[in-house]
Each structure stands twice: as structure tokens, then as C-alpha cells.
Design an enzyme around this catalytic site. Sequence first.
Site, mmCIF file in Angstrom:
data_model
loop_
_atom_site.group_PDB
_atom_site.id
_atom_site.type_symbol
_atom_site.label_atom_id
_atom_site.label_comp_id
_atom_site.label_asym_id
_atom_site.label_seq_id
_atom_site.Cartn_x
_atom_site.Cartn_y
_atom_site.Cartn_z
ATOM 1 N N THR A 282 0.838 -1.202 0.000
ATOM 2 C CA THR A 282 0.000 0.000 0.000
ATOM 3 C C THR A 282 0.872 1.251 0.000
ATOM 4 O OG1 THR A 282 -0.077 -0.120 2.407
ATOM 5 C CG2 THR A 282 -1.915 -1.104 1.236
ATOM 6 N N ALA B 93 6.033 5.044 9.440
ATOM 7 C CA ALA B 93 4.838 4.664 8.698
ATOM 8 C C ALA B 93 5.094 5.032 7.247
ATOM 9 C CB ALA B 93 3.639 5.420 9.245
ATOM 10 N N LYS B 94 4.139 4.665 6.399
ATOM 11 C CA LYS B 94 4.375 4.887 4.975
ATOM 12 C C LYS B 94 4.500 6.383 4.648
ATOM 13 C CE LYS B 94 3.353 0.434 3.478
ATOM 14 N NZ LYS B 94 2.312 -0.417 4.033
ATOM 15 N N ARG B 95 4.010 7.229 5.559
ATOM 16 C CA ARG B 95 4.104 8.668 5.269
ATOM 17 C C ARG B 95 5.520 9.221 5.471
ATOM 18 N NH1 ARG B 95 1.529 7.888 9.965
ATOM 19 N NH2 ARG B 95 2.612 8.708 11.767
#
Length: 282
Positions: free
Chosen positions: A13, A252-254
Site C-alpha cells: 500500500t 509509517a508509509k508517510r
Amino acid sequence: MPIPVTRFAPSPTGYLHLGHAYAAMVARDLAHTAGGHFLLRFEDIDHNRVRPEYHTAAEEDLRWLGLEWDGPAIRQSERAAAYAAALEHLREEAVVYPCFCTRREIEEEITRMVSAPHGPEGALYPGLCRELPAGEASRRMAAGDHPAWRLDANRALELTGPLTFTDLRHGILAVDPGLLGDVVLARKDIGTSYHLAVVVDDAFQGVTHVTRGEDLLPSTHVHRVLQALLGLAEPRYLHHRLVTDCQGVRLAKRHDALSIRSLRESGLPPAEVLADLEARMR
Ligand code: GLU
């Protein structure tokens, strides 16, 4: 001891970041130092969030880091039949029940309750559909109302009796089958859930040691219950520490700056990325 089989199981994701690199390195090292196998599995059941380009990007990033996996990667999006069979087994054991609640109905019920039960991840399902009047569930399903399926945690305990699991860092831990309450095992929209798919696939891939971040420790309680109910082998666990940023916040992906992609573009050699990470987590 049988040769260890481990896996790295990212959800495609977003781009992989240093936290993923650490998880993959822990799994690879545990397997390869003992002559075992390190496998790759894409946890891509949530089609609303998954993007096909992240599969390829993850493979490229792992190869760049030198974290080569053994054999072909598997994709959960291709294994719906295996999850449906496992759910059917649990239905036959009468240890799951259909739940028609919307998120809103659940939230409203929790607000109404004087002391709603809570677990490590927040309020637990308040049990609205646990004991629907006889025939109501089948009537609603016949009318096309598509339910989620939840684990009946009390019934599970009756069936399995007390359970434990072994974690290489934390020792032998007693399972609390109600820790996450009556969790959803099959979502309305995708017919399975993280919990069910992980348990079915770890057994399918012959994983002997499940390595993952310690944020997933509560989930392991549910996974041991499912393994016992489905008659699957019990793996060992290693819940490792989580990589954090310089403020101590979990990645996190951010955190784009710490994505493997941007480290690679910055010209850092991959061996240095892994050596730094290892030193930081020691
Ligand atoms: N797919 C999960 C994640 O990306 C990992 C699940 C697991 O290792 O059991 O956090």
C-alpha cells in the site's frame, strides 16, 4: 530442530521504509543463519488500499538491499478459496457468527454503554449480533444482507482450552482469547481478514518462525486460537522492536524520507543502510 522457515509479509500500500527493511532482515537472518528458507508474501487482500506498482517496487527495493527471498512470492489476493475453506471450517465448529452491524451502529452502541470493554487496540465489539433471535441471521442473508463473520471468543476458549505461544524475546506467553474481543475474521467486502489470511498462509507456506513487529503481539493471541481451531501447526514467534524516527515515532508509509527508494536515490550503498539499521537496533 527442523530447518527454520520465515517470511516477510508486507502490504503493498506504499513504498517500503526502514521499518520494513528491518523486519525483512530479521526474518532473513533467522532463516539463513540456520540454513533455512526466507519467503516473501504480499498481504494484498485490501483492494481499496493496494496498488499494483507497490508489488514491483517492494521486490526491487528488497533486491537492492540484498534481501533476496527464496522461491516465488505468494499473493493473498490469489488465495480467496483457501480463506473461504477455513471460514467454512470455523462455521461448522459454530465458533464464528454473522455480524450485520455497520461501523456507525457499533460506535453508537459503544457510546451508549456505561463501561464498554476495551482492549489494547481500543473498544471491543459490543456483541450486538452475538445472540440474534433464532432464524434472523439466515433470514437477513437470504434477503441479500451480506454479513461480516466474527470469532466468538468465549466459544473458542471452550473449544481450545488454555493455550500458550512461545516468543523468542518474551518467552512463553499465555493466550488471552478475548484480548481483541470478537474480532472480524471475514470482512463484508473482502470475505477474509488479516487474522484469518495470515494464519492460513503461515501454515500453507510451512512457516516455522513468525517474525514481525511487536505492535502485532496482541494479534498473536487471536492467531494461536485460530491455529488450534483449524488444526494447524504452532509456529514460534519473534516480535521484534519497531524502527522509529529521530523523535521516537514509529515509521509509517508517510515517512517518505526514510523510504528505501529515497535512500537509494540519495546514493547510499545498500550495505551501509543495513549496517546502520543493525547498529541502531542493537
Ligand atoms: N502485513 C503486515 C504488515 O505489513 C505484517 C503481518 C505479519 O507479519 O503478520 O504490517
